[in-house]
Scaffold this motif. Structure first.
Motif, PDB file in Angstrom:
ATOM      1  N   THR A  65     -37.155  16.159 -47.549  1.00 46.82           N
ATOM      2  CA  THR A  65     -37.371  14.738 -47.022  1.00 46.82           C
ATOM      3  C   THR A  65     -35.953  14.231 -45.829  1.00 46.82           C
ATOM      4  O   THR A  65     -36.676  13.690 -44.720  1.00 46.82           O
ATOM      5  CB  THR A  65     -36.889  14.208 -48.348  1.00 46.82           C
ATOM      6  OG1 THR A  65     -38.126  14.231 -49.592  1.00 46.82           O
ATOM      7  CG2 THR A  65     -36.727  12.392 -47.812  1.00 46.82           C
ATOM      8  N   ASN A  95     -37.703   4.879 -47.964  1.00 47.58           N
ATOM      9  CA  ASN A  95     -37.107   3.711 -48.815  1.00 47.58           C
ATOM     10  C   ASN A  95     -38.742   3.102 -49.156  1.00 47.58           C
ATOM     11  O   ASN A  95     -39.436   2.801 -47.580  1.00 47.58           O
ATOM     12  CB  ASN A  95     -36.457   2.984 -49.478  1.00 47.58           C
ATOM     13  CG  ASN A  95     -36.930   1.680 -50.484  1.00 47.58           C
ATOM     14  OD1 ASN A  95     -37.425   2.374 -51.269  1.00 47.58           O
ATOM     15  ND2 ASN A  95     -35.809   0.639 -50.119  1.00 47.58           N
ATOM     16  N   LYS A  96     -39.733   3.546 -50.196  1.00 47.68           N
ATOM     17  CA  LYS A  96     -40.788   2.764 -50.644  1.00 47.68           C
ATOM     18  C   LYS A  96     -41.106   1.446 -50.489  1.00 47.68           C
ATOM     19  O   LYS A  96     -42.053   1.183 -49.979  1.00 47.68           O
ATOM     20  CB  LYS A  96     -42.655   3.985 -51.471  1.00 47.68           C
ATOM     21  CG  LYS A  96     -42.977   4.698 -51.482  1.00 47.68           C
ATOM     22  CD  LYS A  96     -43.257   5.546 -52.242  1.00 47.68           C
ATOM     23  CE  LYS A  96     -42.970   5.237 -53.614  1.00 47.68           C
ATOM     24  NZ  LYS A  96     -41.522   7.217 -53.443  1.00 47.68           N
ATOM     25  N   PHE A 130     -23.324   4.228 -45.475  1.00 49.01           N
ATOM     26  CA  PHE A 130     -22.576   3.269 -47.231  1.00 49.01           C
ATOM     27  C   PHE A 130     -23.697   3.397 -48.057  1.00 49.01           C
ATOM     28  O   PHE A 130     -24.812   3.775 -47.679  1.00 49.01           O
ATOM     29  CB  PHE A 130     -22.654   1.848 -46.600  1.00 49.01           C
ATOM     30  CG  PHE A 130     -24.438   1.100 -46.512  1.00 49.01           C
ATOM     31  CD1 PHE A 130     -24.277   1.789 -44.503  1.00 49.01           C
ATOM     32  CD2 PHE A 130     -25.035   0.147 -47.531  1.00 49.01           C
ATOM     33  CE1 PHE A 130     -25.459   0.784 -44.532  1.00 49.01           C
ATOM     34  CE2 PHE A 130     -25.792  -0.630 -46.592  1.00 49.01           C
ATOM     35  CZ  PHE A 130     -26.517  -0.280 -45.398  1.00 49.01           C
ATOM     36  N   SER A 141     -24.474   0.858 -52.338  1.00 48.10           N
ATOM     37  CA  SER A 141     -23.901   0.085 -52.612  1.00 48.10           C
ATOM     38  C   SER A 141     -22.534   0.022 -53.121  1.00 48.10           C
ATOM     39  O   SER A 141     -22.282  -1.775 -53.553  1.00 48.10           O
ATOM     40  CB  SER A 141     -24.970   0.372 -54.416  1.00 48.10           C
ATOM     41  OG  SER A 141     -25.084   0.841 -55.312  1.00 48.10           O
TER      42      SER A 141
HETATM   43  N1  LIG Z   1     -35.655  12.557 -53.745  1.00 47.34           N
HETATM   44  C1  LIG Z   1     -36.818  12.836 -52.419  1.00 47.34           C
HETATM   45  O1  LIG Z   1     -37.132  14.055 -52.884  1.00 47.34           O
HETATM   46  C2  LIG Z   1     -37.769  11.796 -52.278  1.00 47.34           C
HETATM   47  C3  LIG Z   1     -38.982  12.035 -51.691  1.00 47.34           C
HETATM   48  C4  LIG Z   1     -38.736  11.270 -50.629  1.00 47.34           C
HETATM   49  C5  LIG Z   1     -39.009   9.455 -50.636  1.00 47.34           C
HETATM   50  N2  LIG Z   1     -37.421   9.932 -50.992  1.00 47.34           N
HETATM   51  C6  LIG Z   1     -37.481   8.371 -51.191  1.00 47.34           C
HETATM   52  O2  LIG Z   1     -35.379   8.134 -50.611  1.00 47.34           O
HETATM   53  C7  LIG Z   1     -35.265   7.582 -51.441  1.00 47.34           C
HETATM   54  C8  LIG Z   1     -33.605   8.222 -51.681  1.00 47.34           C
HETATM   55  O3  LIG Z   1     -34.029   8.680 -52.761  1.00 47.34           O
HETATM   56  P1  LIG Z   1     -33.011  10.183 -53.510  1.00 47.34           P
HETATM   57  O4  LIG Z   1     -32.881  11.047 -54.571  1.00 47.34           O
HETATM   58  O5  LIG Z   1     -31.788  10.376 -52.549  1.00 47.34           O
HETATM   59  O6  LIG Z   1     -31.743   8.415 -54.059  1.00 47.34           O
HETATM   60  P2  LIG Z   1     -30.072   9.056 -55.086  1.00 47.34           P
HETATM   61  O7  LIG Z   1     -30.252  10.121 -55.194  1.00 47.34           O
HETATM   62  O8  LIG Z   1     -30.969   8.273 -56.506  1.00 47.34           O
HETATM   63  O9  LIG Z   1     -29.846   8.355 -54.321  1.00 47.34           O
HETATM   64  C9  LIG Z   1     -29.666   6.761 -53.632  1.00 47.34           C
HETATM   65  C10 LIG Z   1     -28.949   6.112 -53.358  1.00 47.34           C
HETATM   66  O10 LIG Z   1     -28.996   4.421 -52.672  1.00 47.34           O
HETATM   67  C11 LIG Z   1     -28.173   3.769 -52.808  1.00 47.34           C
HETATM   68  N3  LIG Z   1     -28.267   2.474 -53.060  1.00 47.34           N
HETATM   69  C12 LIG Z   1     -29.435   2.247 -54.004  1.00 47.34           C
HETATM   70  N4  LIG Z   1     -28.964   0.681 -53.460  1.00 47.34           N
HETATM   71  C13 LIG Z   1     -29.018  -0.101 -52.729  1.00 47.34           C
HETATM   72  C14 LIG Z   1     -27.809  -0.750 -52.209  1.00 47.34           C
HETATM   73  N5  LIG Z   1     -28.943  -2.400 -52.301  1.00 47.34           N
HETATM   74  N6  LIG Z   1     -27.745  -0.666 -50.545  1.00 47.34           N
HETATM   75  C15 LIG Z   1     -26.621   0.002 -51.201  1.00 47.34           C
HETATM   76  N7  LIG Z   1     -27.341   1.455 -50.936  1.00 47.34           N
HETATM   77  C16 LIG Z   1     -28.048   1.468 -51.817  1.00 47.34           C
HETATM   78  C17 LIG Z   1     -27.132   4.383 -53.732  1.00 47.34           C
HETATM   79  O11 LIG Z   1     -25.920   3.749 -53.962  1.00 47.34           O
HETATM   80  P3  LIG Z   1     -24.887   3.960 -55.242  1.00 47.34           P
HETATM   81  O12 LIG Z   1     -24.836   5.299 -56.034  1.00 47.34           O
HETATM   82  O13 LIG Z   1     -23.796   3.644 -54.940  1.00 47.34           O
HETATM   83  O14 LIG Z   1     -26.095   3.408 -56.412  1.00 47.34           O
HETATM   84  C18 LIG Z   1     -26.835   6.625 -53.226  1.00 47.34           C
HETATM   85  O15 LIG Z   1     -26.605   6.073 -52.628  1.00 47.34           O
HETATM   86  C19 LIG Z   1     -36.243   6.702 -52.421  1.00 47.34           C
HETATM   87  O16 LIG Z   1     -35.931   5.637 -51.726  1.00 47.34           O
HETATM   88  C20 LIG Z   1     -37.397   7.906 -52.328  1.00 47.34           C
HETATM   89  O17 LIG Z   1     -38.058   7.083 -53.218  1.00 47.34           O
HETATM   90  C21 LIG Z   1     -36.914  10.603 -51.845  1.00 47.34           C
END
Ligand SMILES: NC(=O)c1ccc[n+]([C@@H]2O[C@H](COP(=O)([O-])OP(=O)(O)OC[C@H]3O[C@@H](n4cnc5c(N)ncnc54)[C@H](OP(=O)(O)O)[C@@H]3O)[C@@H](O)[C@H]2O)c1
Length: 374
Positions: free
Chosen positions: A352, A126-127, A55, A57
């Protein structure tokens, strides 16, 4: 005589089933699921890994036995959901089960106690959860302990670099950590490794933005707050009762430039350019290089934690950093004269997602052991 196939399915029927529910279908979430089938096959002789929910958001696909190679098609037709639907589903799902948080949301992390009450282990990229205010964070740890559940968060710092796992192993082996320092932001690492004074710093910021290395507003990187949060994660790994506000933060942004719109900031970018140029010239005159470093020092009566721009000599481990890389320098009783150094890409969807699978494999191992003990 039992055929091989029948034997394999009999064995599979005896294996513990670990249900996996994935929150977040962005960069990392999608990559995590694309690696899922390979992980199912890798663990097939020990644990039956089931994708039981995906899922974001907006919508949710909540059903046991989702085909990880086909999920996107089913997800496209998935329904909107209410948080209560999700909780009811999680509560009904047979244990063992794990909720994998690949969202950036603090509001979502604040629901961990409810997920734990529903019987879920937690794995976080998620940090936000690991850096919640102390009482809330401790509340999550207590809830996990009461329910005999685990929480892994190795990708919250350094992405796939197993820095937390190394800290855990050093402590479990009887070593004593004296200091952790390093560069924890790939974006700031790229900016300071690339900057050579040949053009204004803001032009490097713009280039990093166009390469997709920065947050949408690069000031979120330059504020240093993300690095501050990562240092708190490591401090908590050492069970130190620190809060974000206990970590001194000197942003890479001169005072005042963090406010207002990006356009306002861009008009006044000469303030940032001057700020960095002056420090760069001073460092160069001392035969040093600039790095945005985090340090957690445990060698004094009071723990010292700081995140700031520093000039380091060219023989310092931090000087030998490739653009975009993270570096963790661990000094302990056993690694005092010659610190333990971990370095590599500190971000990226593949490393990651791989790090999350490493956490999942550790959890699967726990699940397997518990099923043997029973
Ligand atoms: N990217 C990296 O290299 C990296 C490295 C280490 C850690 N991280 C961590 O990994 C996490 C994800 O990163 P990402 O790059 O994949 O981010 P992203 O591409 O922005 O994806 C975030 C996802 O989280 C969903 N989401 C947001 N709020 C939500 C909620 N309340 N309930 C359910 N789903 C929710 C979003 O859904 P919607 O599309 O519906 O908004 C989206 O599918 C972050 O915490 C980031 O700090 C990332």
């Amino acid at each position: 005589m039992t055929s091989n196939l029948a034997f394999v399915s009999q064995q599979a029927a005896k294996l513990p089933v670990l249900s996996v529910v994935v929150a977040g279908t962005g960069n990392v979430g999608t990559e995590f699921i694309s690696l899922f089938q390979r992980q199912q096959q890798r663990l097939a002789s020990r644990v039956n890994l089931q994708l039981a929910g995906v899922f974001n958001s907006r919508k949710a696909l909540l059903a046991p036995g989702i085909d990880a190679t086909e999920w996107q098609h089913s997800f496209a037709n998935a329904d909107h959901y209410q948080p209560a639907d999700l909780l009811a589903y999680l509560a009904k799902l047979p244990a063992p089960k794990v909720l994998i948080d690949i969202t950036p949301s603090q509001a979502f992390a604040r629901q961990y106690p409810a997920f734990i009450a529903a019987g879920c282990h937690i794995i976080s990229a998620n940090k936000q959860g690991v850096t919640l205010p102390g009482p809330e964070y401790q509340g999550i740890l207590s809830a996990l302990e009461q329910q005999h559940l685990n929480w892994f968060s190795n990708t919250t710092v350094g992405a796939g670099i197993p820095v937390q796992r190394v800290l855990q192993e050093l402590q479990q082996s009887g070593d004593h950590i004296l200091q952790i320092s390093g560069v924890f932001s790939g974006t700031l690492s790229w900016l300071l490794c690339s900057y050579d004074g040949s053009k204004p710093f803001s032009e490097f910021v713009l280039e990093a933005q166009s390469l997709g290395y920065t947050e949408p507003d690069p000031r979120d990187d330059l504020s240093g707050k993300d690095v501050q949060r990562k240092l708190l994660v490591l401090a908590r790994e050492l069970t130190l009762p620190l809060e974000l506000t206990d970590i001194t933060l000197e942003p890479l942004l001169p005072a005042g430039t963090e406010l207002g719109s990006w356009d306002d900031f861009w008009q006044n970018r000469a303030i940032l350019d001057q700020f960095i140029l002056a420090r760069y010239q001073q460092a160069t005159a001392e035969n040093k290089v600039l790095r945005y470093a985090a340090t957690l020092n445990l060698q004094h009566a009071q723990v010292q934690a700081a995140v700031k721009l520093v000039a380091v000599s060219k023989s310092d481990p931090l000087a030998a950093l490739a653009p975009c890389d993270n570096m963790f320098v661990i000094e302990s009783h056993w690694y005092q004269q010659n610190p333990l150094v971990l370095k590599g890409p500190g971000a990226g969807r593949q490393v990651t997602a791989g790090g999350l699978h490493a956490d999942l494999a550790v959890l699967a191992h726990h699940v397997e052991l518990r099923s043997v003990v029973r």
